[in-house]
Design a protein around this motif. Structure first.
Motif, mmCIF file in Angstrom:
data_model
loop_
_atom_site.group_PDB
_atom_site.id
_atom_site.type_symbol
_atom_site.label_atom_id
_atom_site.label_comp_id
_atom_site.label_asym_id
_atom_site.label_seq_id
_atom_site.Cartn_x
_atom_site.Cartn_y
_atom_site.Cartn_z
ATOM 1 N N GLU A 118 0.849 -1.205 0.000
ATOM 2 C CA GLU A 118 0.000 0.000 0.000
ATOM 3 C C GLU A 118 0.884 1.254 0.000
ATOM 4 O O GLU A 118 0.609 2.217 -0.701
ATOM 5 C CB GLU A 118 -0.914 0.015 1.220
ATOM 6 N N ARG A 119 1.952 1.206 0.795
ATOM 7 C CA ARG A 119 2.861 2.366 0.857
ATOM 8 C C ARG A 119 3.772 2.441 -0.374
ATOM 9 O O ARG A 119 4.236 3.526 -0.740
ATOM 10 C CB ARG A 119 3.732 2.287 2.119
ATOM 11 N N ASN A 120 4.027 1.281 -0.990
ATOM 12 C CA ASN A 120 4.938 1.212 -2.144
ATOM 13 C C ASN A 120 4.267 0.397 -3.255
ATOM 14 O O ASN A 120 4.587 -0.777 -3.458
ATOM 15 C CB ASN A 120 6.261 0.526 -1.745
ATOM 16 N N PRO A 121 3.312 1.026 -3.962
ATOM 17 C CA PRO A 121 2.489 0.254 -4.904
ATOM 18 C C PRO A 121 3.299 -0.418 -6.010
ATOM 19 O O PRO A 121 2.875 -1.446 -6.544
ATOM 20 C CB PRO A 121 1.548 1.302 -5.498
ATOM 21 N N ALA A 122 4.450 0.136 -6.351
ATOM 22 C CA ALA A 122 5.258 -0.479 -7.412
ATOM 23 C C ALA A 122 6.043 -1.668 -6.892
ATOM 24 O O ALA A 122 6.624 -2.423 -7.667
ATOM 25 C CB ALA A 122 6.216 0.554 -8.005
ATOM 26 N N GLY A 123 6.097 -1.825 -5.557
ATOM 27 C CA GLY A 123 6.934 -2.849 -4.941
ATOM 28 C C GLY A 123 8.228 -2.242 -4.423
ATOM 29 O O GLY A 123 8.407 -1.019 -4.457
ATOM 30 N N GLY A 124 9.111 -3.098 -3.941
ATOM 31 C CA GLY A 124 10.397 -2.630 -3.429
ATOM 32 C C GLY A 124 11.006 -3.668 -2.503
ATOM 33 O O GLY A 124 10.372 -4.687 -2.193
ATOM 34 N N VAL A 125 12.241 -3.391 -2.070
ATOM 35 C CA VAL A 125 12.907 -4.338 -1.171
ATOM 36 C C VAL A 125 12.198 -4.320 0.184
ATOM 37 O O VAL A 125 12.104 -3.273 0.817
ATOM 38 C CB VAL A 125 14.409 -4.006 -1.012
ATOM 39 N N HIS A 126 11.698 -5.471 0.595
ATOM 40 C CA HIS A 126 10.927 -5.585 1.833
ATOM 41 C C HIS A 126 11.838 -5.890 3.018
ATOM 42 O O HIS A 126 11.699 -5.307 4.089
ATOM 43 C CB HIS A 126 9.876 -6.677 1.668
ATOM 44 N N HIS A 127 12.778 -6.803 2.851
ATOM 45 C CA HIS A 127 13.753 -7.064 3.911
ATOM 46 C C HIS A 127 14.979 -7.767 3.353
ATOM 47 O O HIS A 127 14.992 -8.201 2.195
ATOM 48 C CB HIS A 127 13.137 -7.876 5.066
ATOM 49 N N VAL A 128 16.005 -7.825 4.204
ATOM 50 C CA VAL A 128 17.263 -8.477 3.873
ATOM 51 C C VAL A 128 17.494 -9.506 4.971
ATOM 52 O O VAL A 128 17.204 -9.229 6.141
ATOM 53 C CB VAL A 128 18.397 -7.425 3.850
ATOM 54 N N CYS A 129 17.967 -10.699 4.619
ATOM 55 C CA CYS A 129 18.130 -11.766 5.618
ATOM 56 C C CYS A 129 19.562 -12.284 5.675
ATOM 57 O O CYS A 129 20.115 -12.690 4.654
ATOM 58 C CB CYS A 129 17.178 -12.916 5.305
ATOM 59 N N TYR A 130 20.126 -12.268 6.876
ATOM 60 C CA TYR A 130 21.467 -12.798 7.110
ATOM 61 C C TYR A 130 21.367 -14.070 7.942
ATOM 62 O O TYR A 130 20.450 -14.222 8.758
ATOM 63 C CB TYR A 130 22.321 -11.780 7.871
ATOM 64 N N GLU A 131 22.341 -14.954 7.785
ATOM 65 C CA GLU A 131 22.379 -16.181 8.575
ATOM 66 C C GLU A 131 23.177 -15.964 9.863
ATOM 67 O O GLU A 131 24.179 -15.252 9.870
ATOM 68 C CB GLU A 131 23.024 -17.300 7.759
ATOM 69 N N VAL A 132 22.693 -16.572 10.946
ATOM 70 C CA VAL A 132 23.430 -16.568 12.216
ATOM 71 C C VAL A 132 23.446 -18.009 12.734
ATOM 72 O O VAL A 132 22.546 -18.794 12.428
ATOM 73 C CB VAL A 132 22.796 -15.636 13.278
#
Lengths: 132, 132
Positions: B70-84
């Protein structure tokens, strides 16, 4: 065509604080700040085992990151970069597919030719292609 | 502490169109859509040689991705995931550093425990940590 994820670039309002949160809290290997006047940014590399994160902060009056930080004062992911074998060929192919390639291939921050794809053609994500 | 970049997650308004631009124009290896009702998303994995991109689309009424789109109708990077190596230990350490850990460790989309760090503590970037 695309190969490795070369880096994720995150624009940050405070480069020292950002570097410290990756180095200290997250325990990553973080390099020193590096000015890149030709690209209007100061960069800190976070080296991960399989790729890197680039922390970007505006440098100089005409930084491509300044506007992004005005719209996103807390920072955020600025772009994602994939490797391709031949940037000029990639540009031709992508333009033939109707995608908007921003600018002719230019030498990027790593000394290799790069192009950018318009976020509107890439799900709102500014996408860099770098010749590997 | 953090190891490999496990994935970059991009929220997309049209999953089929997004998958096709990675598969067709960018020539990447792209998997089939997979519904994950427990996480309120349908996911398409873009497999790169060193990591992956996850294309996320809302599934069901209470999707964590719906507000983002809703805030970014075109889409976009939602999150980044690192391993621990150990998510519970990471959560304790990060909370001791004053960082906001969102929720107790829960089993994420890959069947492993994950936590999320508040974007305000991570330069505007929602950050997932996944037990490797």
């Amino acid at each position: 065509m695309i190969g490795r994820l070369n880096h994720v670039a995150i624009a940050v309002p405070d480069l020292e604080a950002a570097a410290e949160s990756y180095r200290g809290a997250l325990g990553a290997r973080v390099g020193p700040p590096r000015d890149e006047p030709a690209h209007g940014v100061t960069v800190v590399f976070v080296e991960l085992p399989n790729t890197k994160v680039e922390l970007l902060h505006p440098l100089g009056a005409d930084s491509p990151v300044a506007g992004f930080l005005e719209r996103n004062p807390a920072g955020g992911v600025h772009h994602v970069c994939y490797e391709v074998p031949d940037v000029a060929e990639a540009a031709r192919k992508l333009e033939a597919e109707g995608m908007r390639v921003l600018g002719p291939p230019e030498v990027g921050a790593h000394g290799r030719p790069v192009i950018f794809l318009h976020p509107k053609d890439m799900q709102g994500t500014l996408t860099e292609l770098e010749e590997a």
